[in-house]
Design a protein around this motif. Sequence first.
Motif, PDB file in Angstrom:
ATOM      1  N   LYS A  34       0.834  -1.199   0.000  1.00  0.00           N
ATOM      2  CA  LYS A  34       0.000   0.000   0.000  1.00  0.00           C
ATOM      3  C   LYS A  34       0.871   1.254   0.000  1.00  0.00           C
ATOM      4  CE  LYS A  34      -3.224   2.640   2.866  1.00  0.00           C
ATOM      5  NZ  LYS A  34      -4.018   2.674   4.120  1.00  0.00           N
ATOM      6  N   GLY A  35       1.912   1.254   0.821  1.00  0.00           N
ATOM      7  CA  GLY A  35       2.818   2.403   0.871  1.00  0.00           C
ATOM      8  C   GLY A  35       3.529   2.649  -0.454  1.00  0.00           C
ATOM      9  N   LEU A  36       3.931   1.576  -1.136  1.00  0.00           N
ATOM     10  CA  LEU A  36       4.610   1.725  -2.433  1.00  0.00           C
ATOM     11  C   LEU A  36       3.672   2.316  -3.481  1.00  0.00           C
ATOM     12  CD1 LEU A  36       6.577  -1.662  -2.555  1.00  0.00           C
ATOM     13  CD2 LEU A  36       7.532   0.617  -2.182  1.00  0.00           C
ATOM     14  N   TRP A  37       2.443   1.786  -3.530  1.00  0.00           N
ATOM     15  CA  TRP A  37       1.465   2.333  -4.478  1.00  0.00           C
ATOM     16  C   TRP A  37       1.175   3.796  -4.181  1.00  0.00           C
ATOM     17  CZ3 TRP A  37      -0.088   0.421  -8.971  1.00  0.00           C
ATOM     18  CH2 TRP A  37      -0.048  -0.960  -9.187  1.00  0.00           C
ATOM     19  N   MET A  38       0.992   4.134  -2.918  1.00  0.00           N
ATOM     20  CA  MET A  38       0.670   5.512  -2.537  1.00  0.00           C
ATOM     21  C   MET A  38       1.793   6.474  -2.902  1.00  0.00           C
ATOM     22  SD  MET A  38      -2.359   5.887  -1.332  1.00  0.00           S
ATOM     23  CE  MET A  38      -2.077   7.521  -0.648  1.00  0.00           C
ATOM     24  N   GLU A  39       3.022   6.052  -2.648  1.00  0.00           N
ATOM     25  CA  GLU A  39       4.161   6.914  -2.947  1.00  0.00           C
ATOM     26  C   GLU A  39       4.245   7.244  -4.438  1.00  0.00           C
ATOM     27  OE1 GLU A  39       9.063   6.908  -2.473  1.00  0.00           O
ATOM     28  OE2 GLU A  39       7.855   5.274  -1.622  1.00  0.00           O
ATOM     29  N   LEU A  40       4.038   6.238  -5.280  1.00  0.00           N
ATOM     30  CA  LEU A  40       4.105   6.464  -6.726  1.00  0.00           C
ATOM     31  C   LEU A  40       2.891   7.255  -7.214  1.00  0.00           C
ATOM     32  CD1 LEU A  40       5.428   2.982  -7.875  1.00  0.00           C
ATOM     33  CD2 LEU A  40       6.671   5.158  -7.918  1.00  0.00           C
ATOM     34  N   LEU A  41       1.720   6.958  -6.676  1.00  0.00           N
ATOM     35  CA  LEU A  41       0.518   7.682  -7.078  1.00  0.00           C
ATOM     36  C   LEU A  41       0.613   9.156  -6.710  1.00  0.00           C
ATOM     37  CD1 LEU A  41      -2.204   5.037  -6.156  1.00  0.00           C
ATOM     38  CD2 LEU A  41      -1.848   6.038  -8.443  1.00  0.00           C
ATOM     39  N   GLU A  42       1.126   9.445  -5.519  1.00  0.00           N
ATOM     40  CA  GLU A  42       1.280  10.845  -5.105  1.00  0.00           C
ATOM     41  C   GLU A  42       2.226  11.588  -6.035  1.00  0.00           C
ATOM     42  OE1 GLU A  42       2.573  10.378  -1.115  1.00  0.00           O
ATOM     43  OE2 GLU A  42       0.543  10.117  -0.295  1.00  0.00           O
ATOM     44  N   GLY A  43       3.271  10.882  -6.504  1.00  0.00           N
ATOM     45  CA  GLY A  43       4.199  11.511  -7.434  1.00  0.00           C
ATOM     46  C   GLY A  43       3.560  11.845  -8.765  1.00  0.00           C
ATOM     47  N   VAL A  44       2.643  10.972  -9.225  1.00  0.00           N
ATOM     48  CA  VAL A  44       1.964  11.203 -10.501  1.00  0.00           C
ATOM     49  C   VAL A  44       0.876  12.269 -10.377  1.00  0.00           C
ATOM     50  CG1 VAL A  44       0.527  10.146 -12.304  1.00  0.00           C
ATOM     51  CG2 VAL A  44       2.467   8.888 -11.344  1.00  0.00           C
ATOM     52  N   CYS A  45       0.095  12.183  -9.260  1.00  0.00           N
ATOM     53  CA  CYS A  45      -1.011  13.123  -9.097  1.00  0.00           C
ATOM     54  C   CYS A  45      -0.542  14.517  -8.689  1.00  0.00           C
ATOM     55  CB  CYS A  45      -1.997  12.591  -8.063  1.00  0.00           C
ATOM     56  SG  CYS A  45      -2.848  11.082  -8.578  1.00  0.00           S
ATOM     57  N   GLY A  46       0.672  14.577  -8.189  1.00  0.00           N
ATOM     58  CA  GLY A  46       1.181  15.886  -7.764  1.00  0.00           C
ATOM     59  C   GLY A  46       0.638  16.280  -6.425  1.00  0.00           C
TER      60      GLY A  46
END
Length: 304
Positions: A292-304
């Motif tokens: 969950k943490g890995l997905w969130m970290e990458l998603l936050e980077g994409v969504c800004g």
Amino acid sequence: MSETKEPIDDRPEEPTEDQLEERNYQGNPLAQLQMSDSDVSAFMRPDMPVRAESRMAATVKEDETGILDAKNNSKALWVWGFLNKMGSLNKAWKTRIFLLKPDGNLSYYDGFEDKKVDVKALAVSQCLGQIPLMGCKVFDIDRNVHMRVKDSFCFGITPKGYDRTYVLEAATQKKRNLWIQVIGAMGGTVSQPVDLPRAQKGSQMEGYMEKMGEKEKATGWKVRYFILTSNSLSYYKSYQAAQRNSAAGTIKLSEKVQLNSDEDTILSRKYCFTLVSGNRRYIVSAADEIEKGLWMELLEGVCG
């Protein structure tokens, strides 16, 4: 008249029961394993998740151990525990009790429901099958290979001379590691892990997660294969569908997408996060806290 002499019995004395037990113990590869009390207790309880395709394993008392004497007061070690086993034909998962005796065969039995497991009685009952371990190959299998999500730590056993690989699933990584350690001690060779290659080149992250349907009902969870790119999160019915780029849905990612992970448990599923795009809320449940943490970290980077 000469006296008749009794014949001399020069046969070696029969070993005592204690000597036999000690000999059995010293010749048993399992005796050489250096296991702590916490390692031993890792075999104690089934801890298997409740799944539609798998019966719940039996309840085992807290004080029962998975490393047992072969008989009362004996030092001949047996190892037993609960694992999920994938069928060879229909690929369905079923909970089985596995019992490893010093003869080097890993036997499996039907699950015991709602009653205490008597492993010594189990040992003389009819097993469903045996896996010979001498000369076998044992290896980790990435859970994504077999479309698994929660509490899934898979490993495979390929017996020497067999075309078949037995696919088993432990409830924790520690249990999987201990089984692999035990199988190695019984003459198995630990081989390279089996991982699932990326379905699409250039993706940032891929893997199976659970996704809630649009109506948000408790029965609405579906396993989907997710692929994150630099501007979208797409989900597919399977890894094979992802290879064909046949998406069941795509979420366009931008600053307008609201990403939230504060509500960890939603509709009985843990490790959840949500994405809100327009009028639609997407609920996704990852395999565990780390993923969950890995997905969130990458998603936050994409969504800004």
